[in-house]
Write a protein that holds these residues in place. Sequence first.
Motif, PDB file in Angstrom:
ATOM      1  N   VAL A 105      -5.206  -9.592  -0.714  1.00  0.00           N
ATOM      2  CA  VAL A 105      -5.103  -8.131  -0.736  1.00  0.00           C
ATOM      3  C   VAL A 105      -3.877  -7.659  -1.510  1.00  0.00           C
ATOM      4  CG1 VAL A 105      -4.799  -6.079   0.711  1.00  0.00           C
ATOM      5  CG2 VAL A 105      -6.441  -7.843   1.373  1.00  0.00           C
ATOM      6  N   ALA A 106      -2.740  -8.338  -1.359  1.00  0.00           N
ATOM      7  CA  ALA A 106      -1.520  -7.908  -2.055  1.00  0.00           C
ATOM      8  C   ALA A 106      -1.702  -7.881  -3.570  1.00  0.00           C
ATOM      9  CB  ALA A 106      -0.337  -8.783  -1.656  1.00  0.00           C
ATOM     10  N   PRO A 107      -2.281  -8.913  -4.202  1.00  0.00           N
ATOM     11  CA  PRO A 107      -2.479  -8.822  -5.652  1.00  0.00           C
ATOM     12  C   PRO A 107      -3.511  -7.781  -6.067  1.00  0.00           C
ATOM     13  CG  PRO A 107      -3.302 -10.920  -4.811  1.00  0.00           C
ATOM     14  CD  PRO A 107      -2.544 -10.280  -3.700  1.00  0.00           C
ATOM     15  N   ILE A 108      -4.479  -7.483  -5.189  1.00  0.00           N
ATOM     16  CA  ILE A 108      -5.405  -6.385  -5.489  1.00  0.00           C
ATOM     17  C   ILE A 108      -4.641  -5.066  -5.534  1.00  0.00           C
ATOM     18  CG2 ILE A 108      -7.328  -5.015  -4.576  1.00  0.00           C
ATOM     19  CD1 ILE A 108      -8.553  -7.631  -3.549  1.00  0.00           C
ATOM     20  N   ILE A 109      -3.758  -4.859  -4.569  1.00  0.00           N
ATOM     21  CA  ILE A 109      -2.947  -3.641  -4.558  1.00  0.00           C
ATOM     22  C   ILE A 109      -2.012  -3.605  -5.768  1.00  0.00           C
ATOM     23  CG2 ILE A 109      -1.220  -2.332  -3.262  1.00  0.00           C
ATOM     24  CD1 ILE A 109      -4.144  -2.386  -2.134  1.00  0.00           C
ATOM     25  N   ALA A 110      -1.501  -4.759  -6.141  1.00  0.00           N
ATOM     26  CA  ALA A 110      -0.640  -4.808  -7.337  1.00  0.00           C
ATOM     27  C   ALA A 110      -1.406  -4.325  -8.559  1.00  0.00           C
ATOM     28  CB  ALA A 110      -0.128  -6.229  -7.550  1.00  0.00           C
ATOM     29  N   GLU A 111      -2.649  -4.753  -8.689  1.00  0.00           N
ATOM     30  CA  GLU A 111      -3.465  -4.356  -9.839  1.00  0.00           C
ATOM     31  C   GLU A 111      -3.881  -2.887  -9.770  1.00  0.00           C
ATOM     32  OE1 GLU A 111      -4.062  -5.977 -12.520  1.00  0.00           O
ATOM     33  OE2 GLU A 111      -3.456  -8.009 -11.984  1.00  0.00           O
ATOM     34  N   LYS A 112      -4.312  -2.444  -8.608  1.00  0.00           N
ATOM     35  CA  LYS A 112      -4.924  -1.116  -8.486  1.00  0.00           C
ATOM     36  C   LYS A 112      -3.924   0.006  -8.233  1.00  0.00           C
ATOM     37  CE  LYS A 112      -8.933  -0.511  -8.205  1.00  0.00           C
ATOM     38  NZ  LYS A 112      -9.930  -0.142  -9.240  1.00  0.00           N
ATOM     39  N   VAL A 113      -2.758  -0.324  -7.685  1.00  0.00           N
ATOM     40  CA  VAL A 113      -1.782   0.707  -7.329  1.00  0.00           C
ATOM     41  C   VAL A 113      -0.490   0.565  -8.122  1.00  0.00           C
ATOM     42  CG1 VAL A 113      -0.424   1.726  -5.452  1.00  0.00           C
ATOM     43  CG2 VAL A 113      -2.749   0.905  -5.002  1.00  0.00           C
ATOM     44  N   PHE A 114       0.112  -0.626  -8.070  1.00  0.00           N
ATOM     45  CA  PHE A 114       1.424  -0.790  -8.693  1.00  0.00           C
ATOM     46  C   PHE A 114       1.345  -0.753 -10.216  1.00  0.00           C
ATOM     47  CE2 PHE A 114       2.600  -3.486  -4.728  1.00  0.00           C
ATOM     48  CZ  PHE A 114       2.700  -2.328  -3.975  1.00  0.00           C
ATOM     49  N   ASN A 115       0.364  -1.426 -10.805  1.00  0.00           N
ATOM     50  CA  ASN A 115       0.250  -1.415 -12.266  1.00  0.00           C
ATOM     51  C   ASN A 115       0.083   0.000 -12.822  1.00  0.00           C
ATOM     52  OD1 ASN A 115       0.619  -4.137 -12.445  1.00  0.00           O
ATOM     53  ND2 ASN A 115      -1.380  -4.628 -13.287  1.00  0.00           N
ATOM     54  N   PRO A 116      -0.854   0.794 -12.290  1.00  0.00           N
ATOM     55  CA  PRO A 116      -0.972   2.176 -12.792  1.00  0.00           C
ATOM     56  C   PRO A 116       0.302   2.992 -12.604  1.00  0.00           C
ATOM     57  CG  PRO A 116      -2.967   1.556 -11.621  1.00  0.00           C
ATOM     58  CD  PRO A 116      -1.970   0.457 -11.392  1.00  0.00           C
ATOM     59  N   TYR A 117       1.040   2.732 -11.529  1.00  0.00           N
ATOM     60  CA  TYR A 117       2.294   3.452 -11.288  1.00  0.00           C
ATOM     61  C   TYR A 117       3.278   3.214 -12.427  1.00  0.00           C
ATOM     62  CZ  TYR A 117       6.655   4.900  -9.025  1.00  0.00           C
ATOM     63  OH  TYR A 117       7.853   5.509  -8.731  1.00  0.00           O
ATOM     64  N   PHE A 118       3.247   2.001 -12.984  1.00  0.00           N
ATOM     65  CA  PHE A 118       4.142   1.665 -14.093  1.00  0.00           C
ATOM     66  C   PHE A 118       3.465   1.827 -15.452  1.00  0.00           C
ATOM     67  CE2 PHE A 118       6.059  -0.756 -10.543  1.00  0.00           C
ATOM     68  CZ  PHE A 118       7.350  -0.227 -10.605  1.00  0.00           C
ATOM     69  N   GLY A 119       2.325   2.517 -15.462  1.00  0.00           N
ATOM     70  CA  GLY A 119       1.643   2.810 -16.719  1.00  0.00           C
ATOM     71  C   GLY A 119       0.834   1.662 -17.285  1.00  0.00           C
ATOM     72  N   TYR A 130      -0.376  -3.491   3.676  1.00  0.00           N
ATOM     73  CA  TYR A 130      -1.301  -3.783   2.574  1.00  0.00           C
ATOM     74  C   TYR A 130      -2.732  -3.427   2.937  1.00  0.00           C
ATOM     75  CZ  TYR A 130       2.097  -6.085  -0.457  1.00  0.00           C
ATOM     76  OH  TYR A 130       3.154  -6.342  -1.296  1.00  0.00           O
ATOM     77  N   GLY A 131      -3.109  -3.624   4.197  1.00  0.00           N
ATOM     78  CA  GLY A 131      -4.469  -3.299   4.611  1.00  0.00           C
ATOM     79  C   GLY A 131      -4.769  -1.824   4.477  1.00  0.00           C
ATOM     80  N   THR A 132      -3.815  -0.977   4.817  1.00  0.00           N
ATOM     81  CA  THR A 132      -4.004   0.469   4.678  1.00  0.00           C
ATOM     82  C   THR A 132      -4.166   0.848   3.215  1.00  0.00           C
ATOM     83  OG1 THR A 132      -2.771   0.919   6.712  1.00  0.00           O
ATOM     84  CG2 THR A 132      -2.970   2.729   5.124  1.00  0.00           C
ATOM     85  N   ALA A 133      -3.330   0.290   2.357  1.00  0.00           N
ATOM     86  CA  ALA A 133      -3.445   0.570   0.918  1.00  0.00           C
ATOM     87  C   ALA A 133      -4.803   0.125   0.393  1.00  0.00           C
ATOM     88  CB  ALA A 133      -2.321  -0.126   0.161  1.00  0.00           C
ATOM     89  N   PHE A 134      -5.281  -1.018   0.857  1.00  0.00           N
ATOM     90  CA  PHE A 134      -6.588  -1.531   0.443  1.00  0.00           C
ATOM     91  C   PHE A 134      -7.699  -0.608   0.923  1.00  0.00           C
ATOM     92  CE2 PHE A 134     -10.415  -3.997   1.249  1.00  0.00           C
ATOM     93  CZ  PHE A 134     -10.572  -4.725   0.080  1.00  0.00           C
ATOM     94  N   TYR A 135      -7.665  -0.248   2.190  1.00  0.00           N
ATOM     95  CA  TYR A 135      -8.715   0.591   2.776  1.00  0.00           C
ATOM     96  C   TYR A 135      -8.792   1.947   2.082  1.00  0.00           C
ATOM     97  CZ  TYR A 135     -11.708   2.449   6.495  1.00  0.00           C
ATOM     98  OH  TYR A 135     -12.760   2.990   7.201  1.00  0.00           O
ATOM     99  N   GLU A 136      -7.645   2.438   1.613  1.00  0.00           N
ATOM    100  CA  GLU A 136      -7.598   3.770   0.997  1.00  0.00           C
ATOM    101  C   GLU A 136      -7.834   3.752  -0.511  1.00  0.00           C
ATOM    102  OE1 GLU A 136      -3.883   5.384   2.328  1.00  0.00           O
ATOM    103  OE2 GLU A 136      -4.650   5.832   4.344  1.00  0.00           O
ATOM    104  N   LEU A 137      -8.201   2.599  -1.065  1.00  0.00           N
ATOM    105  CA  LEU A 137      -8.493   2.534  -2.498  1.00  0.00           C
ATOM    106  C   LEU A 137      -9.767   3.288  -2.860  1.00  0.00           C
ATOM    107  CD1 LEU A 137      -7.632  -1.163  -3.449  1.00  0.00           C
ATOM    108  CD2 LEU A 137      -6.439   0.902  -4.200  1.00  0.00           C
ATOM    109  N   GLY A 138     -10.642   3.472  -1.889  1.00  0.00           N
ATOM    110  CA  GLY A 138     -11.898   4.178  -2.148  1.00  0.00           C
ATOM    111  C   GLY A 138     -13.000   3.655  -1.253  1.00  0.00           C
ATOM    112  N   ALA A 139     -14.154   4.333  -1.326  1.00  0.00           N
ATOM    113  CA  ALA A 139     -15.258   4.031  -0.417  1.00  0.00           C
ATOM    114  C   ALA A 139     -15.721   2.584  -0.524  1.00  0.00           C
ATOM    115  CB  ALA A 139     -16.424   4.981  -0.695  1.00  0.00           C
ATOM    116  N   ASP A 140     -15.751   2.027  -1.728  1.00  0.00           N
ATOM    117  CA  ASP A 140     -16.223   0.649  -1.892  1.00  0.00           C
ATOM    118  C   ASP A 140     -15.317  -0.340  -1.176  1.00  0.00           C
ATOM    119  OD1 ASP A 140     -18.323   1.551  -3.391  1.00  0.00           O
ATOM    120  OD2 ASP A 140     -17.426   1.052  -5.331  1.00  0.00           O
TER     121      ASP A 140
END
Length: 212
Positions: free
Chosen positions: A110-124, A171-181
């Motif tokens: 889950v942590a690397p998924i959040i890194a890709e979906k949340v942290f990467n976009p934050y840094f452009g 991390y679980g909360t960040a994952f759950y809030e990524l979207g419906a899928d």
Amino acid sequence: MVKLYGFPSTTCTRFVALICKEKNIPYELIHVNLAKGEQKQPAFTAIQPFGQIPYIDDEGFILYESRAIARYLIKKYPNEGTPLIPSDPKAEALFEQAASIEAFNFTAFVAPIIAEKVFNPYFGLPPNEERVSELLASLLPKLDAYDFILSKQKYLAGDSVTLADLAHLPYGTAFYELGADFAEVFDSRPNLVRWWKDISNRPAWLAVKDGA
């Protein structure tokens, strides 16, 4: 009072704050400005040589790594708030088993998924969707195992909540809030989602969910 050096919205800072709330431990958040790179400055790395947050200063005792901090606080204040780490040898062994499950069968994916979906976009930076798909494919059978375990007991280590359960929250909360899928990954597994709704609605987590 424990001094918590971190950034309010980061996963690990909120995790330590969560444990403080669960154990009724007063803490003072000392804001480390990540945007200015304060965690990489010599004054910071002299204390935390990896240049990462958080760390605590408990009346001169310095400790970093959020899991270590959580265990320390729980064991220092065994009679305050929620127990979180059992003292009986067999119960503690089941807790340690659950803690390993969290680290290696959940957060490792889950942590690397959040890194890709949340942290990467934050840094452009664009997320690597192929990597996300691969990580998700590896995670799904792990969550099937969670659902099986939780069909037999209320929490991962038995019928009492422990640190192993709560460690899933940032991390679980960040994952759950990524979207419906992504939410559906939890929602489609009845025992997993029952457990998730339980731990994610604990007052201590709601108090720090949006910032330590």
